[in-house]
Enzyme design. Structure first.
Site, PDB file in Angstrom:
ATOM      1  N   GLY A 103       1.015  24.529 -40.269  1.00 36.25           N
ATOM      2  CA  GLY A 103       0.052  25.028 -41.250  1.00 36.25           C
ATOM      3  C   GLY A 103      -0.643  23.883 -41.959  1.00 36.25           C
ATOM      4  CE  LYS A 106      -5.257  28.076 -39.300  1.00 34.28           C
ATOM      5  NZ  LYS A 106      -4.761  28.681 -40.553  1.00 34.28           N
ATOM      6  CE1 TYR A 146      18.243  19.284 -32.922  1.00 29.71           C
ATOM      7  CE2 TYR A 146      19.018  19.135 -30.654  1.00 29.71           C
ATOM      8  CZ  TYR A 146      18.282  18.617 -31.705  1.00 29.71           C
ATOM      9  OH  TYR A 146      17.583  17.444 -31.541  1.00 29.71           O
ATOM     10  CB  THR A 176      17.071   8.022 -28.441  1.00 28.50           C
ATOM     11  OG1 THR A 176      16.233   8.587 -27.424  1.00 28.50           O
ATOM     12  CG2 THR A 176      16.432   6.742 -28.952  1.00 28.50           C
TER      13      THR A 176
END
Ligand code: UDP
Length: 328
Positions: A103, A106, A146, A176
């Site tokens: 949002g 945008k 998750y 990672t």
């Protein structure tokens, strides 16, 4: 000067991204609610006038004054122990948090990159995993909070792209590692290095034949940076395809640390994926990216980092025991 908002800024990946965007000449707004993040990771940025920090939970409405060019949504718990401890927050930040940031993107006309994960592939039946694979996820298992939040995140991101024309990017991050990981969050690399530094046996879960492919943080950050600057809006895998079994990896850590620890075997957590290796053909093609840092080099840097931490950090437990973790 371009402005970037980085959520999860005090976390492992978020803090490295803050460093990278400062280095590239951006004004960086870091945001974190510090549930799993640590201000120590970004305290060196506080004196810089190009850096601002907001202590805010992005699952609530996000307001940032002024113009915004880019958003990187990296706020989320990211270890299996965290999912068990804070499952609702994990679901909310991947779903409501992503909605708020889309949002914001945008409203500001900003480009947004969201951090997705190899967990969207679940315990994969296709190997190595290509972006076309839809995955094999248990929605109601301990990792479901998750995995499903991240799958929803991808869905709503594509919807904002298609329906509202927001410029979106989706990175699927494979395991990672590097400096600033939390030493005691239960993930395998800090777990093994911590155990070696404390002189404890290394705990391999299951028979240790499950595989992972570990990517050094600098390579990951480079891939993310290139993806953000690209014009590709579908998901892209970023990870290192150099795959190893957890059993062999434990031996590698023992060799690296020069300790004489033993390996002990413990029960395998529920829904622990048996194999994981990114197919990075797409990243090579569209980003000209591939990892450069070998596991040997990356682990040495990571080991030196953990060794340099104050002794008391080494003995801080974030959970009572892994037995407790496994049985839940
Ligand atoms: N693992 C292990 N011993 C540990 C911690 C993890 O054998 O002390 C295993 C775990 O079961 C999994 C792999 O190492 O198979 C990677 O675990 P991690 O939590 O780092 O990441 P993920 O499972 O999310 O890839």
């Amino acid at each position: 000067m371009k402005t970037v908002l980085i959520t999860g800024a005090a976390g492992f990946l978020g803090s490295h991204l803050c460093d990278r965007f400062i280095k590239e000449g951006f004004r960086v707004i870091g945001m974190d609610n510090l549930i799993t993040g640590n201000l120590k990771n970004i305290e060196h940025l506080f004196p810089l006038k190009e850096f601002t920090f907001y202590n805010h939970d992005v699952s609530n409405f996000v307001h940032v004054p002024g113009k915004l060019d880019y958003i990187l949504h990296f706020a989320s718990p990211a270890s299996p122990i965290d999912y068990l401890k804070i499952p609702i927050q994990t679901l909310k930040v991947g779903s409501l948090g992503t909605h708020n940031l889309l949002g914001l993107a945008k409203a500001k006309g900003a480009r947004i990159l969201v951090a997705s994960t190899s967990e969207v592939y679940g315990d994969p039946l296709v190997h190595p995993q290509t972006e076309e694979y839809w995955g094999n996820v248990n929605p109601i298992g301990p990792r479901g909070v998750y995995d499903e939040a991240k799958r929803f995140q991808e869905a709503i991101t594509m919807a904002y792209h298609r329906f509202h024309g927001v410029e979106t990017r989706i990175v699927r991050i494979f395991n990672t590692y590097g400096p600033r990981m939390r030493l005691n969050d239960g993930r395998v690399i800090p777990a093994f290095i911590g155990q070696a530094l404390r002189g404890e046996d290394l705990t391999v879960f299951g028979d240790g034949r499950q595989t992972r492919s570990f990517c050094y943080v600098d390579d990951q950050v480079e891939g993310i940076y290139r993806l953000l600057m690209s014009d590709y809006s579908r998901p892209v895998n970023i990870g290192n395809p150099d795959e190893i079994s957890i059993r062999d990896f434990a031996e590698e850590i023992i060799k690296l640390t020069g300790t004489d620890q033993k390996v002990v075997y413990k029960p395998l957590p529920i829904n622990d994926p048996m194999q994981r290796q990114p197919d990075i053909t797409l990243a090579k093609e569209i980003l000209g990216w591939e990892p450069k840092v070998s596991r040997q080099e990356g682990l040495k840097i990571t080991y030196d980092y953990f060794k340099s931490l104050p002794k008391e950090v080494l003995y801080q437990r974030e959970h009572n025991s892994f037995e407790e973790y496994i049985k839940r």
